[in-house]
Design a protein around this motif. Structure first.
Motif, mmCIF file in Angstrom:
data_model
loop_
_atom_site.group_PDB
_atom_site.id
_atom_site.type_symbol
_atom_site.label_atom_id
_atom_site.label_comp_id
_atom_site.label_asym_id
_atom_site.label_seq_id
_atom_site.Cartn_x
_atom_site.Cartn_y
_atom_site.Cartn_z
ATOM 1 N N TYR A 202 -52.270 23.943 -28.227
ATOM 2 C CA TYR A 202 -51.748 25.007 -27.384
ATOM 3 C C TYR A 202 -51.622 24.600 -25.913
ATOM 4 N N GLY A 203 -52.438 23.651 -25.483
ATOM 5 C CA GLY A 203 -52.463 23.337 -24.063
ATOM 6 C C GLY A 203 -51.952 21.964 -23.706
ATOM 7 N N PHE A 204 -52.634 20.938 -24.115
ATOM 8 C CA PHE A 204 -52.362 19.582 -23.634
ATOM 9 C C PHE A 204 -51.029 19.018 -24.117
ATOM 10 N N LEU A 205 -50.588 19.411 -25.329
ATOM 11 C CA LEU A 205 -49.406 18.768 -25.910
ATOM 12 C C LEU A 205 -48.086 19.385 -25.435
ATOM 13 N N HIS A 206 -48.140 20.572 -24.803
ATOM 14 C CA HIS A 206 -46.925 21.200 -24.260
ATOM 15 C C HIS A 206 -45.843 21.331 -25.336
ATOM 16 N N LEU A 207 -46.266 21.899 -26.480
ATOM 17 C CA LEU A 207 -45.330 22.083 -27.585
ATOM 18 C C LEU A 207 -44.586 23.403 -27.439
ATOM 19 N N ARG A 208 -43.446 23.481 -28.146
ATOM 20 C CA ARG A 208 -42.654 24.697 -28.086
ATOM 21 C C ARG A 208 -43.288 25.783 -28.955
ATOM 22 N N ALA A 209 -43.013 27.055 -28.636
ATOM 23 C CA ALA A 209 -43.740 28.188 -29.219
ATOM 24 C C ALA A 209 -43.479 28.345 -30.713
ATOM 25 N N ARG A 210 -42.241 28.243 -31.121
ATOM 26 C CA ARG A 210 -41.915 28.513 -32.523
ATOM 27 C C ARG A 210 -42.586 27.502 -33.465
ATOM 28 N N PRO A 211 -42.487 26.187 -33.232
ATOM 29 C CA PRO A 211 -43.224 25.251 -34.106
ATOM 30 C C PRO A 211 -44.739 25.462 -34.046
ATOM 31 N N VAL A 212 -45.279 25.799 -32.869
ATOM 32 C CA VAL A 212 -46.718 26.038 -32.763
ATOM 33 C C VAL A 212 -47.131 27.238 -33.613
ATOM 34 N N LEU A 213 -46.320 28.309 -33.591
ATOM 35 C CA LEU A 213 -46.627 29.491 -34.400
ATOM 36 C C LEU A 213 -46.634 29.143 -35.882
ATOM 37 N N TYR A 214 -45.629 28.391 -36.318
ATOM 38 C CA TYR A 214 -45.567 28.032 -37.737
ATOM 39 C C TYR A 214 -46.740 27.146 -38.138
ATOM 40 N N SER A 215 -47.098 26.189 -37.284
ATOM 41 C CA SER A 215 -48.231 25.306 -37.626
ATOM 42 C C SER A 215 -49.543 26.080 -37.629
ATOM 43 N N THR A 216 -49.681 27.057 -36.733
ATOM 44 C CA THR A 216 -50.911 27.866 -36.710
ATOM 45 C C THR A 216 -51.034 28.690 -37.987
ATOM 46 N N LEU A 217 -49.914 29.327 -38.397
ATOM 47 C CA LEU A 217 -49.939 30.090 -39.651
ATOM 48 C C LEU A 217 -50.249 29.185 -40.842
ATOM 49 N N GLY A 218 -49.695 27.974 -40.804
ATOM 50 C CA GLY A 218 -49.985 27.044 -41.903
ATOM 51 C C GLY A 218 -51.441 26.625 -41.923
ATOM 52 N N LEU A 219 -52.019 26.362 -40.741
ATOM 53 C CA LEU A 219 -53.423 25.968 -40.680
ATOM 54 C C LEU A 219 -54.328 27.097 -41.160
ATOM 55 N N GLY A 220 -54.009 28.325 -40.762
ATOM 56 C CA GLY A 220 -54.812 29.458 -41.232
ATOM 57 C C GLY A 220 -54.745 29.596 -42.743
ATOM 58 N N ALA A 221 -53.547 29.395 -43.324
ATOM 59 C CA ALA A 221 -53.418 29.487 -44.783
ATOM 60 C C ALA A 221 -54.235 28.411 -45.478
ATOM 61 N N VAL A 222 -54.265 27.200 -44.918
ATOM 62 C CA VAL A 222 -55.044 26.111 -45.511
ATOM 63 C C VAL A 222 -56.538 26.428 -45.455
#
Length: 670
Positions: free
Chosen positions: A166-186
């Motif tokens: 969320y902080g250091f990598l300066h990623l875009r919001a939409r891919p971050v949201l999808y990866s967060t949802l995927g991590l929660g599902a895992v």
């Protein structure tokens, strides 16, 4: 109704209404906070943003990848501490997981050093691969470690991975949201799947609840931060792009201003140079005028001095009653006066031409008549100098040209008389001046050729300067004044489509050519072959009006010597008295143009003409003035002729004879 409506409007709103309005603002703010950024509509603009975004944050992402690698390696000491406290701790399995994660992060760090990492699309793929490898390794360690320490000592690393994402990598919001949802599902799948299919478990059920509570909070905060950050990044990109466009426009404007400044500087330098050239030209003209006036003053002082001496000597001879000597001195005084008049008229003519006072009158006429007039007038002069004057014409059609007849005649006379002066006889070849006309397609070429001494090439420009005579350094007036070619050059410059050229060879002679435009034969003005007038003016009766007492007395005395009858007036008052006493109509009225108190010849004519006519045809008017051009423009056709002062007595006598003879012819017809 109006009062009731006003009262209803002023009635305070209930508290629940304000509360509902505040809740709407809160919900709208939440919606704005978690609204995913929309890519730019233009694909080119979106691609430009991705390149700019990746290039801007590539150094931060490299640093984050290296820092994550170092932290993963450093946490191996944490694992060894658990092993020391509990030998049953699966140290090798945990270290194996850390090794796999470290190798993945090391490979990721090497990818960050490649040029392609500056592209945001490649950077996102690499960063999400690193996040996935790290998350998988941390979750694997949580699964294989005892449940008692799984959450507190190892699942917390998942939060650390999320903070990096969320902080250091300066990623875009939409891919971050999808990866967060995927991590929660895992995480949820591991918590409930490991117990059913493997001897391992992620954590206890009580700890899982706390873990998911913090997971959801970190995810909400992190995704909100990424959304806000991407909105800001896109806004900054547009501002930077607009600023760059503005900067480019300003640079172009600055370059345009610089170019205009350079152009203005060039113009300023050109103006300065032009001013300097004009100043140099003015100085040159001033020097030429000073030299011209000095030469004119010299040529006027000499005959004036001779005239004064001759008159003084003549007075003494008359006192001694020596009539023979007085007659000789009178002739000498007349020669001095003629020389003064010739010089003065030449200077005035040249001054009027150069000042633009003279305006040519263009007509169509047969140039052959002009050639005959020139030959007839200059043949006696050529014979007196032993020069043969010839005329040739090489054209089968009528030689009609369009020019000012008087100017062209004056030009030809000056050139021919100049050739006569310089023609030289040689053994077996007489002195000859040839005057010719050659018809061209659209022009007529008039040639004047002499076999004289010729002009050196270095002197070709000087011959057109006033008072320049190459073979007359002693300024002998019998050889001319040196104004003929200057007057020719000035007249040619006034005549449109006229061109003067000349060639000369030392010892062989000079050839002048004048190009004159052709005219229309149907519009040509026939030459007036006026009969020769008798110069005898004896018995003519004239009225003379002149304000200068000396000129008036001299003209009256001259007219009396010619046998004329004269009545004179020096001002308008005496003229009115004279007009009332006229006994018969005069044959001619002679008047000056300018009189004191602003009066002109116009007032003179208004006074004398009605009295002189007496119901008959009014007598002709001859104006003799030093302002001939002004008089010609002011009086026009109301006068018969205008002569310029000083005028030679012979020319004045011819004019009086011609005009008074015309008066006699008109009277006979009537």
């Amino acid at each position: 109704m109006l009062l009731s409506d006003t009262a209803a409007t002023d009635r305070p709103r209930p508290a629940w209404h304000a509360l509902r309005w505040r809740w709407r603002r809160v919900l709208r703010s939440l919606a704005d906070t978690f609204a995913l950024p929309v890519p730019f509509a233009a694909p080119a603009l979106e691609a430009e943003f991705l390149c700019d975004h990746g290039r801007r944050f590539a150094p931060f992402r490299r640093a984050a990848a290296l820092l994550a690698l170092l932290m993963i390696v450093a946490l191996a000491g944490w694992d060894y501490g658990h092993y020391v406290a509990d030998p049953a701790f699966p140290l090798l399995a945990v270290l194996g997981c850390r090794f796999v994660v470290s190798v993945g992060l090391a490979a990721l760090f090497m990818l960050t050093l490649q040029p392609s990492f500056s592209d945001d699309r490649h950077a996102h793929a690499a960063m999400f691969a690193g996040v996935g490898i790290t998350s998988a390794g941390m979750l694997a360690i949580c699964v294989i470690t005892p449940d008692a320490i799984s959450y507190n000592d190892y699942f917390m690393s998942i939060y650390l991975v999320m903070i990096y994402q969320y902080g250091f990598l300066h990623l875009r919001a939409r891919p971050v949201l999808y990866s967060t949802l995927g991590l929660g599902a895992v995480v949820v799948a591991l918590q409930y799947g490991c117990r059913a299919w493997t001897p391992y478990s992620l954590m206890t059920q009580e700890e899982f609840g706390r873990a998911m509570f913090f997971f959801i909070n970190v995810a909400a905060i992190g995704v909100g931060i990424c959304i806000k950050f991407e909105h800001t990044a896109r806004s900054q990109f547009l501002q930077a792009r607009e600023l760059q466009s503005t900067n480019t426009a300003l640079q172009q404007h600055a370059a345009q201003l610089a170019a205009e400044k350079d152009a203005n500087q060039v113009k300023a330098n050109a103006l300065i140079q032009l001013k300097e050239e004009q100043r140099t030209q003015a100085l040159r003209v001033s020097h030429e005028n000073a030299r011209f006036l000095a030469s004119a003053a010299h040529d006027l002082r000499q005959p004036m001095f001779g005239l004064g001496l001759a008159l003084e000597a003549m007075g003494q001879a008359l006192a001694r009653r020596d009539n023979v000597e007085a007659a000789r001195l009178s002739e000498l005084a007349s020669r001095s006066a003629r020389a003064m008049s010739t010089t003065f008229n030449g200077v005035l003519d040249l001054s009027r031409l150069e000042a633009g006072v003279v305006t040519p009158t263009l007509t169509n006429f047969d140039v052959a008549d002009v050639l005959r007039e020139v030959i007839a007038d200059l043949t006696p002069y050529a014979a007196s100098r032993g020069v043969e004057l010839r005329c040739r014409r090489r054209t089968r059609r009528a030689a009609v040209v369009r020019s000012d007849r008087q100017m062209l005649c004056r030009i030809l006379k000056n050139l021919v008389s100049n050739g006569i002066k310089y023609a030289r006889s040689q053994p077996g070849r007489p002195a000859v001046v040839l005057v010719g006309a050659v018809g061209l397609h659209t022009r007529m070429r008039l040639d004047v050729v002499d076999n004289g001494m010729g002009i050196p090439p270095q002197q070709w420009q000087r011959v057109f300067e006033p008072f320049v005579q190459l073979d007359n350094p002693e300024r002998d007036r019998d050889k001319g004044l040196g104004l003929g070619l200057s007057i020719v050059n000035a007249m040619i410059s006034l005549l449109p489509e006229h061109r003067l050229e000349f060639t000369s060879e030392v010892g062989r002679g000079t050839h002048f050519s004048i190009d004159v435009p052709n005219g229309t034969a149907s519009e040509s003005v026939a030459s007036r072959d006026e009969p020769d007038e008798d110069d005898d003016v004896a018995g003519r009766y004239v009225v003379l009006v002149e304000d200068d007492r000396i000129v008036l007395a001299a003209m009256e005395a001259l007219f009396v010597q010619w046998g004329m009858l004269v009545d004179t007036a020096s001002d308008l008052t005496s003229l009115r008295a004279l007009a009332q006493e006229l006994e018969r109509p005069p044959d001619l009225i002679i008047t000056d143009y300018r009189f004191p108190n602003g009066a002109t010849a116009r007032e003179v004519l208004d006074i004398v003409l009605p009295a002189a006519a007496r119901g008959e045809t009014p007598p002709p008017v001859l104006v003799v003035s030093g302002e001939a051009e002004v008089a010609r423009k002011a009086l026009g056709d109301t006068v018969a002729e205008i002569l310029s002062k000083p005028v030679q007595p012979a020319i004045l006598k011819q004019a009086i004879a011609r005009l008074s003879a015309g008066r006699e012819r008109i009277s006979c017809v009537e």
